[in-house]
Design a protein around this motif. Structure first.
Motif, PDB file in Angstrom:
ATOM      1  N   LEU A   1     -49.108 -41.490 -15.098  1.00 47.37           N
ATOM      2  CA  LEU A   1     -48.272 -39.889 -15.079  1.00 47.37           C
ATOM      3  C   LEU A   1     -47.255 -40.287 -13.628  1.00 47.37           C
ATOM      4  N   MET A   2     -46.100 -39.716 -13.979  1.00 44.44           N
ATOM      5  CA  MET A   2     -45.176 -39.850 -12.587  1.00 44.44           C
ATOM      6  C   MET A   2     -44.875 -38.352 -12.316  1.00 44.44           C
ATOM      7  N   GLU A   3     -44.672 -38.169 -10.862  1.00 44.74           N
ATOM      8  CA  GLU A   3     -44.176 -36.899 -10.372  1.00 44.74           C
ATOM      9  C   GLU A   3     -42.853 -36.622 -10.618  1.00 44.74           C
ATOM     10  N   TYR A   4     -42.333 -35.510 -10.657  1.00 39.98           N
ATOM     11  CA  TYR A   4     -40.984 -35.205 -10.893  1.00 39.98           C
ATOM     12  C   TYR A   4     -39.847 -35.942  -9.690  1.00 39.98           C
ATOM     13  N   ALA A   5     -40.436 -36.065  -8.736  1.00 43.77           N
ATOM     14  CA  ALA A   5     -39.655 -36.841  -7.711  1.00 43.77           C
ATOM     15  C   ALA A   5     -39.669 -38.065  -8.086  1.00 43.77           C
ATOM     16  N   ASP A   6     -40.480 -38.996  -8.461  1.00 40.49           N
ATOM     17  CA  ASP A   6     -40.782 -40.144  -8.772  1.00 40.49           C
ATOM     18  C   ASP A   6     -39.473 -40.638  -9.790  1.00 40.49           C
ATOM     19  N   VAL A   7     -39.498 -39.593 -10.830  1.00 39.67           N
ATOM     20  CA  VAL A   7     -38.576 -39.842 -11.840  1.00 39.67           C
ATOM     21  C   VAL A   7     -37.226 -39.532 -11.133  1.00 39.67           C
ATOM     22  N   VAL A   8     -36.714 -38.745 -10.369  1.00 36.71           N
ATOM     23  CA  VAL A   8     -35.610 -38.751  -9.724  1.00 36.71           C
ATOM     24  C   VAL A   8     -35.228 -40.110  -8.946  1.00 36.71           C
ATOM     25  N   THR A   9     -36.162 -40.506  -8.265  1.00 35.82           N
ATOM     26  CA  THR A   9     -36.098 -41.624  -7.632  1.00 35.82           C
ATOM     27  C   THR A   9     -35.886 -42.766  -8.793  1.00 35.82           C
TER      28      THR A   9
ATOM     29  N   TYR B   1     -41.956 -18.913  -8.760  1.00 33.75           N
ATOM     30  CA  TYR B   1     -41.104 -19.484 -10.120  1.00 33.75           C
ATOM     31  C   TYR B   1     -41.784 -19.993 -11.218  1.00 33.75           C
ATOM     32  N   ASP B   2     -43.166 -19.763 -11.239  1.00 34.04           N
ATOM     33  CA  ASP B   2     -44.208 -19.918 -12.356  1.00 34.04           C
ATOM     34  C   ASP B   2     -43.855 -21.405 -12.838  1.00 34.04           C
ATOM     35  N   PHE B   3     -43.993 -22.332 -11.821  1.00 32.38           N
ATOM     36  CA  PHE B   3     -43.830 -23.528 -11.975  1.00 32.38           C
ATOM     37  C   PHE B   3     -44.803 -24.236 -11.451  1.00 32.38           C
ATOM     38  N   ASP B   4     -45.665 -25.117 -12.083  1.00 35.93           N
ATOM     39  CA  ASP B   4     -46.548 -26.064 -11.392  1.00 35.93           C
ATOM     40  C   ASP B   4     -46.333 -27.477 -11.631  1.00 35.93           C
ATOM     41  N   SER B   5     -45.954 -28.115 -10.575  1.00 35.99           N
ATOM     42  CA  SER B   5     -45.496 -29.610 -10.483  1.00 35.99           C
ATOM     43  C   SER B   5     -46.296 -30.572 -11.491  1.00 35.99           C
ATOM     44  N   GLN B   6     -47.763 -29.961 -11.475  1.00 39.57           N
ATOM     45  CA  GLN B   6     -48.560 -30.792 -12.327  1.00 39.57           C
ATOM     46  C   GLN B   6     -48.376 -30.657 -13.629  1.00 39.57           C
ATOM     47  N   SER B   7     -47.612 -29.527 -14.020  1.00 35.94           N
ATOM     48  CA  SER B   7     -47.521 -29.077 -15.736  1.00 35.94           C
ATOM     49  C   SER B   7     -46.553 -30.092 -16.444  1.00 35.94           C
ATOM     50  N   VAL B   8     -45.649 -30.610 -15.630  1.00 33.49           N
ATOM     51  CA  VAL B   8     -44.686 -31.521 -16.127  1.00 33.49           C
ATOM     52  C   VAL B   8     -45.077 -33.052 -15.976  1.00 33.49           C
ATOM     53  N   ARG B   9     -45.967 -33.383 -15.436  1.00 32.44           N
ATOM     54  CA  ARG B   9     -46.542 -34.780 -15.348  1.00 32.44           C
ATOM     55  C   ARG B   9     -46.997 -35.291 -16.774  1.00 32.44           C
ATOM     56  N   PRO B  10     -47.720 -34.486 -17.376  1.00 31.61           N
ATOM     57  CA  PRO B  10     -48.193 -35.008 -18.708  1.00 31.61           C
ATOM     58  C   PRO B  10     -47.145 -35.636 -19.664  1.00 31.61           C
ATOM     59  N   TYR B  11     -45.997 -35.125 -19.415  1.00 36.25           N
ATOM     60  CA  TYR B  11     -44.688 -35.609 -20.222  1.00 36.25           C
ATOM     61  C   TYR B  11     -43.977 -36.589 -19.532  1.00 36.25           C
ATOM     62  N   LEU B  12     -44.454 -37.080 -18.419  1.00 34.84           N
ATOM     63  CA  LEU B  12     -43.719 -38.179 -17.774  1.00 34.84           C
ATOM     64  C   LEU B  12     -44.755 -39.343 -17.569  1.00 34.84           C
ATOM     65  N   PRO B  13     -45.194 -39.839 -18.604  1.00 31.30           N
ATOM     66  CA  PRO B  13     -45.978 -41.244 -18.420  1.00 31.30           C
ATOM     67  C   PRO B  13     -44.894 -42.225 -18.174  1.00 31.30           C
ATOM     68  N   TYR B  14     -45.314 -42.972 -17.105  1.00 32.00           N
ATOM     69  CA  TYR B  14     -44.242 -44.296 -16.908  1.00 32.00           C
ATOM     70  C   TYR B  14     -43.474 -45.238 -17.885  1.00 32.00           C
TER      71      TYR B  14
END
Length: 685
Positions: A453-461, A346-359
């Motif tokens: 920096l938060m994980e995608y799953a953290d933000v969903v939570t 899927y050409d998606f690295d979960s770490q690539s979104v983390r810089p956009y998700l500071p707490y």
């Protein structure tokens, strides 16, 4: 002493005496900074006030009406609830272990008061004598549901049976507190002596985990430590050690604790007239009967298995491509392999979104989203003390007027509840008391050198728990404490929270807050598109894993506990309902906190996932903040609180009963929808 008591009367919105003006502005929970003695004094005052209300109710002579009977009953409920909520919260979050110990004891005392009220035959007879036919619909529903709950408590049994039920319920309350405490206090660490074991983990994670004087790196079972290892660490051995440490946090302490809880609940069910706790526990819920839970488990399995089978083949292909043998996926391999598939397919690295998700940005973004969605505003109360330095106090405003308050306790610390939850603090009673609640989470804590920096799953939570919070606040504007907030059938309460999870997929919503913590650059649209596609992968496995938990919670409570082998049930259900091979000797049940709280009703999560996705289907998928759906959802689902049956709440919003169409579409979206969330092109790269 008189000064302290008066302060607490004001603090919790009490009226000092009948006939005085309506309560002053409600001060925050921790404004008086109570020590243990003051905390216990407040709790005892609450319970004493409840008893006075019960005494007034019972002493009525002549015809009973809502004012002389339901009003004092509801006041008793309000006071006991407040004592229960406060004790439970302090048991989970207070930094001092001695305070937590005393809070555990007080939670047991408050629970005993609840049990005593539920078994008070004089109160039941008084409520049964009411004639609610001329009352409003919410009041009629309150009375009817209350009488049902009295009967389910065993109030109509003989005195000896009621005494035994009281003792058993008190035992469950006490043992459940111990069960939860053992999990919270069971924090473990895994020692890493070879830094190469951390290969694959993000740089900010490595920066937070420096070797100690002996050269050892300690990785804890706290969420911000545990989940990145399971997703990113290349080393199989480290992931396996982490999983075992995490799963055995409360083993073997909780084995006998859970057995005692199960035995007490089984006896309660038998005394009331049910064959098992699972049957008894379903009686006042949407499911209505234990057999319906078993049927639902089968329905979920049949829906998810075909999708999970296809996902399994992709995971195995990834495993074999990495040179690893075997035709199965171990539980400690799952998150890592899922991440690798998302990168490759899927050409998606979960770490690539983390810089956009500071707490800090995520927090503000969720506040902004909720403000737009629900038509409210949020204002932080600066300088307000909390039970820990990082706790924040926030007001919820509508038209400039406070309609509720909440507290944010969002980062890990020793002894704190280790999962994520919305903890009630005060019921809302219109004109008397504003609803209050706390979010208790374990997200990365930002520092001067670390943005958290938060994980995608953290933000969903975070979205999930905030959904609970808004339900509590907006549903907390009722005339009765007993129907305030989230007081409907308990197998509905996860629907609004799971519905809000879907906002994480919206480019419009992410545009409100997702910006690079270094450059301020907004998250690219293409990254959102790829993230949404990748997030659709492994939904089958996720649902099957949830079904494992559902089956465990049902199967250990559906029969006589003497015939239940906890390890055999846990291992057997994992093999039966999952595509993933469990690691032996992890004793999952010992750290499965929902077995004490939700008990046999863990099915609630999947039951409500079906409803939540049906709800979300009524919103504009391209811009879920647009149109009339947000306000209609607030008015018909959240604001009524527990004033009507859950099935009516569903019908009021959907215009029909819920169905599984949206769930089925969501489940297979990765394989079946080529244009996912407004993107273009094939579902996979």
């Amino acid at each position: 002493m008189r000064t302290i008591c008066a302060a607490f009367l004001i603090l919790f919105g009490w009226k000092a005496a009948a006939g005085q003006e309506a309560r002053k502005a409600q001060a925050p929970l921790w404004a008086a900074k109570p020590d243990v003695a003051a905390f216990e004094s407040l709790e005892n005052q609450r319970l004493a006030a409840a008893q006075r209300a019960i005494d007034r109710l019972v002493s009525v002579r002549g015809e009973r009406n809502m004012e002389n009977t339901l009003r004092p009953y509801d006041e008793a409920v309000r006071q006991i609830n407040a004592a229960t909520y406060f004790a439970g919260l302090m048991q989970q979050v207070h930094p001092d272990v001695a305070f937590r110990d005393r809070a555990t004891a007080m939670a047991t005392k408050a629970g005993s008061a609840q049990t005593a009220l539920s078994l008070n035959r004089a109160v039941y007879d008084a409520l049964r004598a009411l004639k609610p036919a001329n009352a409003d619909a919410a009041t009629r529903h309150y009375v009817e549901r209350t009488l049902l709950q009295f009967r389910l408590a065993g109030v109509d049994k003989d005195e000896q049976t009621r005494a035994r039920l009281k003792k058993l319920n008190e035992q469950v309350i006490q043992e459940s507190s111990v069960f939860d405490r053992n999990i919270a206090d069971g924090r473990k660490t895994v020692a890493v002596t070879d830094r190469s074991e951390l290969e694959g983990l993000p740089q900010d994670y490595l920066d937070r985990h420096k070797p100690n004087a002996s050269g050892t790196i300690e990785i804890s079972t706290d969420y911000p430590d545990y989940f990145p290892v399971m997703k990113f660490a290349k080393n199989d051995s480290l992931r396996r050690r982490m999983l075992i440490a995490f799963a055995t946090r409360a083993y073997p302490k909780n084995v006998e604790v859970l057995r005692r809880i199960m035995q007490a609940r089984y006896e309660i069910a038998q005394l009331i007239g049910y064959k098992s706790w699972a049957d008894y526990n379903a009686a006042d819920k949407m499911a209505a009967r234990g057999e319906r839970i078993a049927e639902f488990i089968g329905e979920i399995d049949r829906a998810a298995r075909p999708v999970a089978d296809r996902e399994l083949q992709m995971l195995l292909a990834q495993k074999h491509a990495a040179g690893l043998a075997g035709n199965n996926i171990a539980d400690y391999e799952l998150s890592y392999l899922e991440e690798q598939v998302r990168r490759k397919e899927y050409d998606f690295d979960s770490q690539s979104v983390r810089p956009y998700l500071p707490y800090a940005r995520v927090k503000q973004g969720i506040l902004d989203t909720a403000a737009k969605l629900f038509g409210v505003a949020f204002r932080q109360e600066e300088g307000v003390p909390g039970w820990a330095d990082s706790v924040e106090t926030w007001d919820v405003l509508e038209g400039g007027k406070a309609v509720g308050r909440f507290y944010l306790d969002m980062h890990p610390r020793t002894g704190k509840y280790g999962h994520a939850e919305m903890a009630p603090v005060l019921d809302g009673v219109r004109g008397e008391q504003l609803p209050e609640a706390a979010l208790v989470c374990n997200f990365p804590k930002p520092t001067a050198s670390d943005p958290g920096l938060m994980e995608y799953a953290d933000v969903v939570t975070f979205f999930h728990e905030f959904g609970h919070l808004m339900h509590w606040i907006l549903g907390g504007q009722q005339q009765w404490a007993g129907i305030s907030g989230i007081t409907m059938e308990s197998d509905f309460v996860e629907a609004p929270s799971q519905m809000l999870e879907e906002w994480m997929h919206s480019a419009q919503v992410l545009g409100l807050f997702a910006r690079n913590y270094k450059t301020g650059e907004p998250i690219p649209a293409d990254l959102i598109r790829r993230m949404n596609r990748a997030s659709a992968f492994s939904r089958g496995n996720y649902i099957m894993r949830q079904n494992v938990f559902t089956a465990i919670s049902y199967d250990i409570y559906k029969a006589d506990p003497q015939n239940v082998d906890l390890d055999a049930v846990t291992y057997g259900d994992t093999r039966k309902y999952s595509e993933v091979t469990p690691t032996p000797d992890t004793h999952l049940y010992a750290a499965f906190g929902h077995l004490a709280g939700y008990s046999s009703a863990y099915y609630t999560y999947m039951w409500d996932k079906v409803i939540a996705l049906d709800f979300f289907g009524q919103f504009d998928r391209q811009n879920p903040l647009a149109g009339d759906a947000p306000l209609r959802y607030r008015r018909t689902v959240l604001e009524p609180g527990g004033s009507k049956p859950a099935n009516e709440l569903v019908k009021d919003f959907l215009g029909r009963p819920q169905n599984t169409s949206a769930f089925q579409k969501w489940l297979g979206e990765e394989f079946e929808t080529p244009d996912l969330h407004g993107g273009s092109g094939a579902a996979r790269k």
